[in-house]
Design an enzyme around this catalytic site. Structure first.
Site, short mmCIF file in Angstrom:
data_model
loop_
_atom_site.label_atom_id
_atom_site.label_comp_id
_atom_site.label_asym_id
_atom_site.label_seq_id
_atom_site.Cartn_x
_atom_site.Cartn_y
_atom_site.Cartn_z
N GLU A 62 -2.97 -23.56 30.41
CA GLU A 62 -2.67 -23.28 29.00
C GLU A 62 -3.94 -23.30 28.16
O GLU A 62 -4.12 -22.49 27.28
CB GLU A 62 -1.69 -24.32 28.45
CG GLU A 62 -0.26 -24.03 28.73
CD GLU A 62 0.23 -22.75 28.07
OE1 GLU A 62 0.31 -22.69 26.84
OE2 GLU A 62 0.53 -21.81 28.82
N THR A 119 6.10 -8.14 19.56
CA THR A 119 5.58 -9.36 20.18
C THR A 119 6.35 -9.79 21.41
O THR A 119 5.89 -10.64 22.15
CB THR A 119 5.56 -10.53 19.17
OG1 THR A 119 6.90 -10.76 18.72
CG2 THR A 119 4.65 -10.24 18.00
#
Length: 184
Positions: A56, A168
């Site tokens: 991440e 998105t």
């Protein structure tokens, strides 16, 4: 300095700007070069991890010029941002490097994230070759990550970038010219 995987949409965004404003000027050349360099960093988040999948968050070790997965953020949720940018940069530049990188990511997904009984799962620690799965397949993995990987290897006629824009959530929407006659 650190790099979050979530910002890896930026190379694609910059390349789309160049694609839709095709003037061959210095600003566009600078934007495309920046997109390529950011893409290299986003891909390094994958290629510098033992299993070829990105954490991440990664930190830059400036003394040794390397990326390291941040403690507490070594997991991989199978996010789409990097492969989205690889897809766009491939379509804009036709540089086969972007397909090669996408193929490497796909192979790592198949090797480390695929579940034998079906589906895929996030990875708890990308710095460990024998890391466990987190037993979750986020909806964006199917809706976005795999869609962008498919498009990366599809002909340009499949959802052409001069006719569609992606929202998105990676849904293609056709572009249109607004009809200003109906605006009051």
């Amino acid at each position: 300095p650190k790099m979050d995987h979530l910002v890896c949409f930026i190379p694609g965004m910059l390349a789309l700007g160049v694609f839709h404003e095709p003037n061959n000027n210095n600003d566009n050349k600078s934007r495309l070069n920046l997109a390529k360099e950011l893409m290299r960093t986003c891909y390094a988040m994958y290629s510098e991890m033992p299993i070829g999948l990105a954490p991440e968050i990664a930190h830059f070790d400036q003394d040794r010029v390397e990326l390291k997965a941040k403690d507490g953020a070594k997991h991989c949720l199978l996010r789409p941002e990097t492969v989205e940018s690889l897809f766009v940069l491939w379509r804009v530049t036709k540089d086969p490097l972007y397909r090669e990188w996408g193929w490497n990511i796909f192979q790592s997904l198949e090797k480390y994230a695929k579940i034998s009984s079906g589906g895929y799962s996030g990875i708890r620690d990308v710095t460990q070759r024998k890391s466990s799965h987190d037993d979750k397949m986020e909806s964006f993995f199917l809706a976005e990550t795999l869609k962008y990987l498919y498009l990366l290897f599809s002909p340009d006629s499949v959802i052409p970038l001069d006719e569609y824009v992606f929202n998105t959530e990676a849904h293609p929407l056709s572009m249109f010219e607004p009809n200003w006659y109906f605006v009051e």
